[in-house]
Structures are given as structure tokens and as C-alpha cells.
Scaffold this motif. Structure first.
Motif, PDB file in Angstrom:
ATOM      1  N   GLU A 154       0.841  -1.185   0.000  1.00  0.00           N
ATOM      2  CA  GLU A 154       0.000   0.000   0.000  1.00  0.00           C
ATOM      3  C   GLU A 154       0.884   1.245   0.000  1.00  0.00           C
ATOM      4  N   PRO A 155       0.420   2.352  -0.632  1.00  0.00           N
ATOM      5  CA  PRO A 155       1.215   3.585  -0.551  1.00  0.00           C
ATOM      6  C   PRO A 155       1.165   4.115   0.885  1.00  0.00           C
ATOM      7  N   VAL A 156       2.338   4.339   1.479  1.00  0.00           N
ATOM      8  CA  VAL A 156       2.401   4.765   2.876  1.00  0.00           C
ATOM      9  C   VAL A 156       3.261   6.009   3.024  1.00  0.00           C
ATOM     10  N   ALA A 157       3.053   6.698   4.124  1.00  0.00           N
ATOM     11  CA  ALA A 157       3.845   7.874   4.473  1.00  0.00           C
ATOM     12  C   ALA A 157       4.158   7.813   5.961  1.00  0.00           C
ATOM     13  N   ILE A 158       5.274   8.420   6.337  1.00  0.00           N
ATOM     14  CA  ILE A 158       5.693   8.499   7.739  1.00  0.00           C
ATOM     15  C   ILE A 158       5.363   9.890   8.242  1.00  0.00           C
ATOM     16  N   ASP A 159       4.851   9.961   9.456  1.00  0.00           N
ATOM     17  CA  ASP A 159       4.490  11.246  10.030  1.00  0.00           C
ATOM     18  C   ASP A 159       4.889  11.261  11.495  1.00  0.00           C
ATOM     19  N   GLY A 160       5.140  12.429  12.010  1.00  0.00           N
ATOM     20  CA  GLY A 160       5.315  12.629  13.443  1.00  0.00           C
ATOM     21  C   GLY A 160       6.497  11.930  14.056  1.00  0.00           C
ATOM     22  N   VAL A 161       7.684  11.999  13.441  1.00  0.00           N
ATOM     23  CA  VAL A 161       8.877  11.404  14.042  1.00  0.00           C
ATOM     24  C   VAL A 161       9.312  12.295  15.199  1.00  0.00           C
ATOM     25  N   VAL A 162       9.305  11.738  16.414  1.00  0.00           N
ATOM     26  CA  VAL A 162       9.663  12.517  17.600  1.00  0.00           C
ATOM     27  C   VAL A 162      10.493  11.685  18.572  1.00  0.00           C
ATOM     28  N   GLU A 163      11.326  12.391  19.326  1.00  0.00           N
ATOM     29  CA  GLU A 163      12.012  11.786  20.470  1.00  0.00           C
ATOM     30  C   GLU A 163      11.121  12.020  21.674  1.00  0.00           C
ATOM     31  N   THR A 164      10.896  10.997  22.456  1.00  0.00           N
ATOM     32  CA  THR A 164      10.030  11.135  23.618  1.00  0.00           C
ATOM     33  C   THR A 164      10.443  10.114  24.664  1.00  0.00           C
ATOM     34  N   GLU A 165       9.717  10.090  25.743  1.00  0.00           N
ATOM     35  CA  GLU A 165       9.890   9.042  26.747  1.00  0.00           C
ATOM     36  C   GLU A 165       8.607   8.253  26.805  1.00  0.00           C
ATOM     37  N   SER A 166       8.731   6.976  27.022  1.00  0.00           N
ATOM     38  CA  SER A 166       7.564   6.113  27.069  1.00  0.00           C
ATOM     39  C   SER A 166       7.612   5.277  28.336  1.00  0.00           C
ATOM     40  N   VAL A 167       6.449   5.052  28.886  1.00  0.00           N
ATOM     41  CA  VAL A 167       6.349   4.199  30.071  1.00  0.00           C
ATOM     42  C   VAL A 167       6.575   2.766  29.631  1.00  0.00           C
ATOM     43  N   PRO A 172       6.052   3.424  37.105  1.00  0.00           N
ATOM     44  CA  PRO A 172       6.669   2.625  36.050  1.00  0.00           C
ATOM     45  C   PRO A 172       7.862   3.367  35.450  1.00  0.00           C
ATOM     46  N   PRO A 173       8.873   2.613  35.012  1.00  0.00           N
ATOM     47  CA  PRO A 173      10.064   3.264  34.462  1.00  0.00           C
ATOM     48  C   PRO A 173       9.775   3.934  33.113  1.00  0.00           C
ATOM     49  N   LEU A 174      10.538   4.985  32.829  1.00  0.00           N
ATOM     50  CA  LEU A 174      10.452   5.663  31.540  1.00  0.00           C
ATOM     51  C   LEU A 174      11.709   5.340  30.749  1.00  0.00           C
ATOM     52  N   GLU A 175      11.554   5.167  29.454  1.00  0.00           N
ATOM     53  CA  GLU A 175      12.709   4.954  28.585  1.00  0.00           C
ATOM     54  C   GLU A 175      12.618   5.897  27.412  1.00  0.00           C
ATOM     55  N   GLU A 176      13.783   6.270  26.896  1.00  0.00           N
ATOM     56  CA  GLU A 176      13.844   7.120  25.719  1.00  0.00           C
ATOM     57  C   GLU A 176      13.369   6.312  24.510  1.00  0.00           C
ATOM     58  N   VAL A 177      12.502   6.928  23.712  1.00  0.00           N
ATOM     59  CA  VAL A 177      11.899   6.254  22.566  1.00  0.00           C
ATOM     60  C   VAL A 177      11.871   7.218  21.388  1.00  0.00           C
ATOM     61  N   VAL A 178      12.078   6.677  20.187  1.00  0.00           N
ATOM     62  CA  VAL A 178      11.814   7.433  18.964  1.00  0.00           C
ATOM     63  C   VAL A 178      10.501   6.873  18.428  1.00  0.00           C
ATOM     64  N   ARG A 179       9.509   7.748  18.285  1.00  0.00           N
ATOM     65  CA  ARG A 179       8.170   7.326  17.872  1.00  0.00           C
ATOM     66  C   ARG A 179       7.863   7.927  16.507  1.00  0.00           C
ATOM     67  N   LEU A 180       7.284   7.108  15.627  1.00  0.00           N
ATOM     68  CA  LEU A 180       6.834   7.586  14.333  1.00  0.00           C
ATOM     69  C   LEU A 180       5.526   6.913  13.995  1.00  0.00           C
ATOM     70  N   GLU A 181       4.763   7.539  13.122  1.00  0.00           N
ATOM     71  CA  GLU A 181       3.495   6.974  12.681  1.00  0.00           C
ATOM     72  C   GLU A 181       3.590   6.679  11.197  1.00  0.00           C
ATOM     73  N   VAL A 182       3.075   5.506  10.817  1.00  0.00           N
ATOM     74  CA  VAL A 182       3.015   5.111   9.421  1.00  0.00           C
ATOM     75  C   VAL A 182       1.552   4.938   9.068  1.00  0.00           C
ATOM     76  N   ALA A 183       1.132   5.544   7.969  1.00  0.00           N
ATOM     77  CA  ALA A 183      -0.259   5.442   7.541  1.00  0.00           C
ATOM     78  C   ALA A 183      -0.316   5.410   6.023  1.00  0.00           C
ATOM     79  N   CYS A 184      -1.417   4.890   5.514  1.00  0.00           N
ATOM     80  CA  CYS A 184      -1.629   4.881   4.069  1.00  0.00           C
ATOM     81  C   CYS A 184      -1.820   6.313   3.592  1.00  0.00           C
ATOM     82  N   THR A 185      -1.446   6.535   2.363  1.00  0.00           N
ATOM     83  CA  THR A 185      -1.629   7.830   1.738  1.00  0.00           C
ATOM     84  C   THR A 185      -2.063   7.581   0.306  1.00  0.00           C
ATOM     85  N   ASP A 186      -2.576   8.606  -0.356  1.00  0.00           N
ATOM     86  CA  ASP A 186      -2.948   8.381  -1.748  1.00  0.00           C
ATOM     87  C   ASP A 186      -1.709   8.482  -2.623  1.00  0.00           C
TER      88      ASP A 186
END
Length: 175
Positions: free
Chosen positions: A92-105, A130-144
Motif C-alpha cells: 500500500e502507498p504509505v507515508a511516515i508522520d510525526g517522528v519525535v524523540e520522547t519518553e515512554s512508560v 513505572p520506568p520511563l525509557e527514551e523512545v523514537v516514535r513515528l506513525e506510518v499510515a496509508c496515503t494516496d
């Protein structure tokens, strides 16, 4: 031609393309319903086939462990080359959005093990947050397909590029 978009295919792609210091256990991909309350995809929904892969946004969390920095991961996953290669890998045609450095539980005992594996840890007492860890988070979704081509071309967002995109995607008769 390509692999169908799913949690498993994204995990496989990330495991194969990220630097060697990122292990598969450091990658968590979760499908969330796109545009409808972003409720987590349940096991019955995921296996029933009642919804297609493009009905979900795939949140990818890469736990920063070992010798690969979060800045390196952000640079890699935010690059147009990485996104274009992912688009070729997925059917499927996909795009990446919202690449961020964050902390996650990290919810124990479901936390991915640390890299390299360490001796078993005792669970924290109930009063310990709960412990926090450094995470790189991104979203992948279909696009036209048209949006995908514009994205891959590297065209910068401008009044002209937006007008060109809208002209190609709006129904005929709208000028």
C-alpha cells in the motif's frame, strides 16, 4: 507488489533497515484505528479481516538502547530515502508522520528486554512509578498515490505545491 501493511511487516522492515545496535525486541508497533477515536486494534479485529490495513495508523516505537542514539534514529527515520524505501517494501502507498524523540512508560513485565540482555530484574514495589525509557516514535499510515509522489519528489510545502496537489486530488469541475 510488496508486503501487506501490518504490525508484523513494519516490525520486519524496521528490524532489517535500522542500524545493527537496534534489536527486534527494541521495536514495538501498534495499530490504532485511524480517525475513529484511535482505539487500539484488538486481536479479533486484527485477524478477522473485516477492516483493511489502511483503516489503521501504525505507531512505531523504537526503544533507544545500546550504542545507537535517538538523534541518529530520528535522522534515519525522518529521511525521505527511508520513507521511499518503506513505501517500496509495503504494498500500500504509505507515508511516515510525526517522528519525535520522547519518553515512554515501560509496563513490566511486557517491556522489551534491555539490549544486551541483563539478569532478570525484580518487579518494582507497587508504589514505584513505572520506568520511563527514551523512545523514537513515528506513525506510518496509508496515503494516496498522488500525495506519495509529491512527497517523494521532495517538493517543499508552498502555496504552489499545495495548489498542485489539490488540483490533482479534488473532483473534476473544481477549479
Amino acid at each position: 507488489s510488496g508486503t501487506q501493511l501490518s504490525e508484523e511487516s513494519l516490525t520486519a522492515y524496521l528490524t532489517a533497515t535500522l542500524p545493527a545496535g537496534i534489536a527486534g525486541r527494541d521495536i514495538v508497533v501498534t495499530a490504532v484505528r485511524g480517525g475513529r477515536g484511535r482505539r487500539l486494534q484488538g486481536p479479533v479485529e486484527a485477524s478477522s479481516g473485516a477492516e483493511g490495513p489502511c483503516d489503521f495508523i501504525y505507531v512505531c516505537e523504537i526503544f533507544v538502547r545500546g550504542n545507537v542514539s535517538s538523534a541518529t534514529l530520528v535522522n534515519i527515520t525522518n529521511s525521505t530515502e527511508f520513507e521511499a524505501d518503506l513505501d517500496e517494501f509495503i504494498a500500500e502507498p504509505v507515508a511516515i508522520d510525526g517522528v519525535v524523540e520522547t519518553e515512554s512508560v515501560v509496563l513490566l513485565p511486557f517491556a522489551p528486554p534491555a539490549s544486551p540482555p541483563s539478569p532478570p530484574a525484580t518487579p518494582p514495589p507497587p508504589s514505584t512509578p513505572p520506568p520511563l525509557e527514551e523512545v523514537v516514535r513515528l506513525e506510518v499510515a496509508c496515503t494516496d498515490v498522488v500525495a506519495r509522489r509529491i512527497l517523494q519528489s521532495g517538493t517543499q510545502l508552498s502555496e504552489q505545491s499545495l495548489t498542485a496537489y489539490l488540483t490533482t486530488t479534488l473532483p473534476a469541475g473544481i477549479a
